[in-house]
Design a protein around this motif. Sequence first.
Motif, PDB file in Angstrom:
ATOM      1  N   TRP A 117       0.782  -1.114   0.097  1.00 37.63           N
ATOM      2  CA  TRP A 117       0.149   0.007  -0.094  1.00 37.63           C
ATOM      3  C   TRP A 117       0.783   1.146  -0.029  1.00 37.63           C
ATOM      4  O   TRP A 117       0.444   2.214  -0.459  1.00 37.63           O
ATOM      5  CB  TRP A 117      -0.853  -0.054   1.092  1.00 37.63           C
ATOM      6  N   ASP A 118       1.900   1.328   0.587  1.00 35.94           N
ATOM      7  CA  ASP A 118       2.945   2.284   0.649  1.00 35.94           C
ATOM      8  C   ASP A 118       3.806   2.379  -0.591  1.00 35.94           C
ATOM      9  O   ASP A 118       4.562   3.484  -0.665  1.00 35.94           O
ATOM     10  CB  ASP A 118       3.918   2.389   1.684  1.00 35.94           C
ATOM     11  N   GLY A 119       3.435   1.781  -1.613  1.00 36.32           N
ATOM     12  CA  GLY A 119       4.111   1.791  -2.955  1.00 36.32           C
ATOM     13  C   GLY A 119       5.159   1.116  -3.041  1.00 36.32           C
ATOM     14  O   GLY A 119       5.771   0.958  -4.097  1.00 36.32           O
ATOM     15  N   THR A 120       5.832   0.585  -2.042  1.00 35.56           N
ATOM     16  CA  THR A 120       7.011  -0.374  -2.072  1.00 35.56           C
ATOM     17  C   THR A 120       6.789  -1.691  -2.862  1.00 35.56           C
ATOM     18  O   THR A 120       5.781  -2.215  -2.526  1.00 35.56           O
ATOM     19  CB  THR A 120       7.767  -0.727  -0.876  1.00 35.56           C
ATOM     20  N   PRO A 121       7.530  -2.101  -3.622  1.00 35.23           N
ATOM     21  CA  PRO A 121       7.239  -3.373  -4.334  1.00 35.23           C
ATOM     22  C   PRO A 121       7.295  -4.578  -3.309  1.00 35.23           C
ATOM     23  O   PRO A 121       7.936  -4.589  -2.374  1.00 35.23           O
ATOM     24  CB  PRO A 121       8.436  -3.659  -5.378  1.00 35.23           C
ATOM     25  N   ALA A 122       6.381  -5.547  -3.791  1.00 35.77           N
ATOM     26  CA  ALA A 122       5.930  -6.839  -2.718  1.00 35.77           C
ATOM     27  C   ALA A 122       6.290  -7.893  -3.456  1.00 35.77           C
ATOM     28  O   ALA A 122       6.908  -8.595  -3.152  1.00 35.77           O
ATOM     29  CB  ALA A 122       4.492  -6.607  -2.193  1.00 35.77           C
ATOM     30  N   LEU A 123       5.528  -8.012  -4.671  1.00 34.71           N
ATOM     31  CA  LEU A 123       5.633  -9.337  -5.552  1.00 34.71           C
ATOM     32  C   LEU A 123       5.873  -8.988  -6.970  1.00 34.71           C
ATOM     33  O   LEU A 123       5.512  -8.034  -7.514  1.00 34.71           O
ATOM     34  CB  LEU A 123       4.519 -10.008  -5.329  1.00 34.71           C
ATOM     35  N   VAL A 124       6.386 -10.041  -7.846  1.00 33.88           N
ATOM     36  CA  VAL A 124       6.751  -9.988  -9.300  1.00 33.88           C
ATOM     37  C   VAL A 124       5.535 -11.114  -9.644  1.00 33.88           C
ATOM     38  O   VAL A 124       5.634 -12.409  -9.165  1.00 33.88           O
ATOM     39  CB  VAL A 124       7.869 -10.000  -9.917  1.00 33.88           C
ATOM     40  N   ILE A 125       4.631 -10.653 -10.382  1.00 35.30           N
ATOM     41  CA  ILE A 125       3.407 -11.827 -10.872  1.00 35.30           C
ATOM     42  C   ILE A 125       3.661 -11.895 -12.348  1.00 35.30           C
ATOM     43  O   ILE A 125       4.152 -11.102 -13.149  1.00 35.30           O
ATOM     44  CB  ILE A 125       2.187 -11.604 -10.393  1.00 35.30           C
ATOM     45  N   ARG A 126       3.604 -13.161 -13.047  1.00 33.84           N
ATOM     46  CA  ARG A 126       3.485 -13.261 -14.564  1.00 33.84           C
ATOM     47  C   ARG A 126       1.696 -13.912 -14.635  1.00 33.84           C
ATOM     48  O   ARG A 126       1.427 -14.725 -14.183  1.00 33.84           O
ATOM     49  CB  ARG A 126       4.120 -14.186 -14.893  1.00 33.84           C
ATOM     50  N   THR A 127       1.411 -13.101 -15.804  1.00 34.77           N
ATOM     51  CA  THR A 127       0.102 -13.368 -16.047  1.00 34.77           C
ATOM     52  C   THR A 127      -0.159 -14.698 -16.948  1.00 34.77           C
ATOM     53  O   THR A 127       0.658 -14.899 -18.021  1.00 34.77           O
ATOM     54  CB  THR A 127      -0.584 -12.235 -16.861  1.00 34.77           C
ATOM     55  N   LYS A 128      -1.031 -15.679 -16.276  1.00 36.64           N
ATOM     56  CA  LYS A 128      -1.117 -17.038 -17.146  1.00 36.64           C
ATOM     57  C   LYS A 128      -2.372 -16.975 -18.086  1.00 36.64           C
ATOM     58  O   LYS A 128      -2.162 -17.465 -19.181  1.00 36.64           O
ATOM     59  CB  LYS A 128      -1.387 -18.049 -15.939  1.00 36.64           C
ATOM     60  N   SER A 129      -3.268 -16.302 -17.563  1.00 39.76           N
ATOM     61  CA  SER A 129      -4.525 -16.162 -18.295  1.00 39.76           C
ATOM     62  C   SER A 129      -5.279 -14.991 -17.919  1.00 39.76           C
ATOM     63  O   SER A 129      -5.292 -14.578 -16.889  1.00 39.76           O
ATOM     64  CB  SER A 129      -5.410 -17.557 -18.509  1.00 39.76           C
ATOM     65  N   VAL A 130      -5.986 -14.462 -19.225  1.00 39.77           N
ATOM     66  CA  VAL A 130      -6.995 -13.527 -18.917  1.00 39.77           C
ATOM     67  C   VAL A 130      -8.291 -13.863 -19.367  1.00 39.77           C
ATOM     68  O   VAL A 130      -8.392 -14.470 -20.512  1.00 39.77           O
ATOM     69  CB  VAL A 130      -6.439 -12.233 -19.468  1.00 39.77           C
ATOM     70  N   GLU A 131      -9.426 -13.642 -18.733  1.00 40.59           N
ATOM     71  CA  GLU A 131     -10.790 -13.813 -19.287  1.00 40.59           C
ATOM     72  C   GLU A 131     -11.472 -12.644 -18.834  1.00 40.59           C
ATOM     73  O   GLU A 131     -11.855 -12.173 -17.631  1.00 40.59           O
ATOM     74  CB  GLU A 131     -11.214 -15.208 -18.841  1.00 40.59           C
ATOM     75  N   GLN A 132     -12.729 -12.307 -19.755  1.00 33.74           N
ATOM     76  CA  GLN A 132     -13.844 -11.356 -19.301  1.00 33.74           C
ATOM     77  C   GLN A 132     -15.038 -12.408 -18.700  1.00 33.74           C
ATOM     78  O   GLN A 132     -15.499 -13.297 -19.629  1.00 33.74           O
ATOM     79  CB  GLN A 132     -14.204 -10.438 -20.500  1.00 33.74           C
ATOM     80  N   VAL A 133     -15.615 -12.065 -17.750  1.00 34.23           N
ATOM     81  CA  VAL A 133     -16.740 -12.599 -17.229  1.00 34.23           C
ATOM     82  C   VAL A 133     -17.780 -11.428 -16.730  1.00 34.23           C
ATOM     83  O   VAL A 133     -17.060 -10.616 -15.954  1.00 34.23           O
ATOM     84  CB  VAL A 133     -16.393 -13.738 -16.411  1.00 34.23           C
TER      85      VAL A 133
END
Length: 148
Positions: free
Chosen positions: A69-85
């Motif tokens: 929340w304070d803007g410091t980086p916490a995690l790096v994630i990689r998107t595996k899939s995206v869907e609209q629902v």
Amino acid sequence: MSDDDIEDLQVTYPGAGTFKFGDSAKLSAKLIKRVRAGQKLATSGALRDFADDPDAMPKVGRCDIAANWDGTPALVIRTKSVEQVRFCDVTEELAHAEGETLEGWQRGHKAYFERNGGFDPEMMLLFEHFEVVEDLASRPAMQTEDKT
């Protein structure tokens, strides 16, 4: 954390965007904790939130930086899939990927959307399934006190 740390992440993960989970410090910390515990493997948001900045939309294969929340980086994630629902079509499986029961997901997300632009059961959502690439708490220069 310094600007040099952010630049280092941009070198390591070119094209990575930065985002925060939730809409408050407490919710953000709770969701990051779920990701770190392996309970949260997806996130969702209102599709309308990407209308003004389509580049912020998750893209399969791209890495992004989840910030505390304070803007410091916490995690790096990689998107595996995206869907609209549509909100009303979210399944137990999708809710579980976010680390919740369907009832809990509906309750929490309805309240979230009411606080952030309005809620409609027919509203379109963008579901992003991801994997954690790096937990930045393991980087000595990026360690911050856990305030959960």
